[in-house]
Design an enzyme around this catalytic site. Structure first.
Site, PDB file in Angstrom:
ATOM      1  N   LYS A 200      44.806  46.219  49.656  1.00  0.00           N
ATOM      2  CA  LYS A 200      43.828  45.133  49.738  1.00  0.00           C
ATOM      3  C   LYS A 200      43.120  45.191  51.075  1.00  0.00           C
ATOM      4  O   LYS A 200      43.729  45.532  52.100  1.00  0.00           O
ATOM      5  CB  LYS A 200      44.515  43.765  49.590  1.00  0.00           C
ATOM      6  CG  LYS A 200      43.579  42.656  49.141  1.00  0.00           C
ATOM      7  CD  LYS A 200      43.261  42.753  47.657  1.00  0.00           C
ATOM      8  CE  LYS A 200      42.440  41.576  47.175  1.00  0.00           C
ATOM      9  NZ  LYS A 200      42.274  41.579  45.718  1.00  0.00           N
TER      10      LYS A 200
ATOM     11  N   GLY B 227      38.691  25.389  40.062  1.00  0.00           N
ATOM     12  CA  GLY B 227      37.854  26.523  40.433  1.00  0.00           C
ATOM     13  C   GLY B 227      37.119  27.073  39.227  1.00  0.00           C
ATOM     14  O   GLY B 227      37.736  27.587  38.299  1.00  0.00           O
TER      15      GLY B 227
ATOM     16  N   VAL C 153      35.642  33.662  37.377  1.00  0.00           N
ATOM     17  CA  VAL C 153      36.788  33.690  36.460  1.00  0.00           C
ATOM     18  C   VAL C 153      37.006  32.331  35.804  1.00  0.00           C
ATOM     19  O   VAL C 153      37.084  32.223  34.579  1.00  0.00           O
ATOM     20  CB  VAL C 153      38.060  34.147  37.199  1.00  0.00           C
ATOM     21  CG1 VAL C 153      39.285  34.047  36.291  1.00  0.00           C
ATOM     22  CG2 VAL C 153      37.893  35.577  37.705  1.00  0.00           C
TER      23      VAL C 153
END
Length: 349
Positions: free
Chosen positions: A81, A183, A187
């Site tokens: 990452k 959220g 997505v």
């Protein structure tokens, strides 16, 4: 700052690289957790961190999650990452992205990157001008694997939510199932649209009030506050923003039988998996349910698949989750621990 290997989230990482480019002001961290199965693959996060230790912790946690995610998805890829330390205004420039691309290239293929929070497909195109170790690039043929991984992640989470509802509630339909979504970006928003088509009842929360209001109007959903969404009485709480939101306090106030969402690293500590289990809440390990995006960009990078194959692999997510839940029930271990044990075995740890 603590010595690297004394940090709680250091997990035998193979390497942690710190980069700084004086000319552009770019500061970035690339963490490689494991390359046992292949090059460390994972997106780049562009985020403002209050301090560097927080950024390092994020890189460590996220790279470990990618090792587990890629292994559980059956991909010949390891875990890595990158985090780019943004300023408070989150300003990035073409020169900064070019410098970042050169940093990736200097690792000679040990790390492969793609989009993550704060990074777009266009940003990845800019990075790809400096290095070949990039995925998530636009495709001209829509049958090819590639492009924005967000919709693929959303599809996997959607299938995982439906699997959780069937497993825990015994319901084959999402009609009138109440899902509280935290959220609603790429997505979470994609998940909301898919669930709305199935007739689910949705409560939505997001830091962007205009965006969440518009989406709620589009879908006939209800907008709730950020401080309310985790305490709502609902059938499913679906976290799809940033991680570490499930801790001792928040878990105690959950009012749902299921937690299933696309956010990475939802558990603040390993002990929080036990806390959810003790409350008899079904938890979908995040790196299993949200693996649709890495399946897409991973197969794109490997160059041997098309969208049909990507979707075929994403459709395996419910079965993988069900296997974890069944083992959790039989062993009396939290689903998060069961998934970790499976993943560690796959990467030889």
């Amino acid at each position: 700052m603590s010595v690297m290997w004394d940090l709680p989230d250091f997990d035998g990482h193979e390497a942690v690289h710190f980069f700084h480019d004086v000319e552009t002001g770019l500061s970035a961290i690339i963490a490689l957790h494991s390359t046992h199965l292949g090059p460390g693959a994972g997106g780049t996060r562009f985020w403002h961190y209050e301090n560097r230790e927080t950024a390092i912790t994020d890189a460590l946690r996220l790279s470990r999650g990618m090792s587990f995610k890629n292994a559980m998805a059956g991909l010949p890829l390891g875990g890595g990452k990158a985090v780019i330390l943004a300023d408070r205004n989150r300003q990035k420039s073409p020169d900064m992205l070019a410098a970042f691309g050169r940093m990736i290239d200097s690792l000679a293929g040990r790390y492969v990157t793609a989009e993550d929070v704060g990074i777009s497909t266009e940003d990845m195109v800019a990075v790809s001008k400096q290095t070949q170790y990039v995925s998530g690039l636009p495709v001209s043929d829509q049958s090819e694997a590639g492009g924005d991984p967000g919709p693929f992640t959303a599809m996997g989470v959607y299938l995982g939510v439906k699997a959780a509802v069937k497993h825990k509630l015994g319901r084959d339909s999402m009609e009138d199932v109440h899902v509280a979504i935290q959220g609603v970006g790429s997505v979470g928003g994609g998940l909301a649209r898919l669930l709305a088509k199935d007739g689910a009842r949705l409560s939505l929360a997001d830091i962007d009030k205009d965006h969440v209001s518009g989406l709620a109007d589009e879908l006939g959903a209800k907008v709730v506050g950020l401080d309310e969404v985790m305490r709502l009485e609902a059938d499913v709480f679906s976290p799809n923003a940033l991680g570490a939101i499930l801790d001792k306090v928040s878990i105690a106030h959950l009012n749902v039988p299921i937690v299933a969402g696309g956010a990475n690293n939802q558990l603040a500590t390993p002990e929080d998996g036990q806390r959810i289990f003790d409350r008899n809440i079904l938890f979908a390990p995040d790196y299993v349910i949200n693996s649709g995006g890495i399946i897409s960009v991973g197969l794109e990078y490997l160059g041997d698949s098309d969208v049909e194959e990507v979707n075929r692999r994403i459709e395996k997510i419910p079965a993988r989750l069900t296997e974890i839940w069944e083992e959790s029930a039989s062993t009396k271990l939290p689903s998060a621990e069961v998934a970790d044990n499976m993943a560690r075995m796959l990467i030889g740890r």
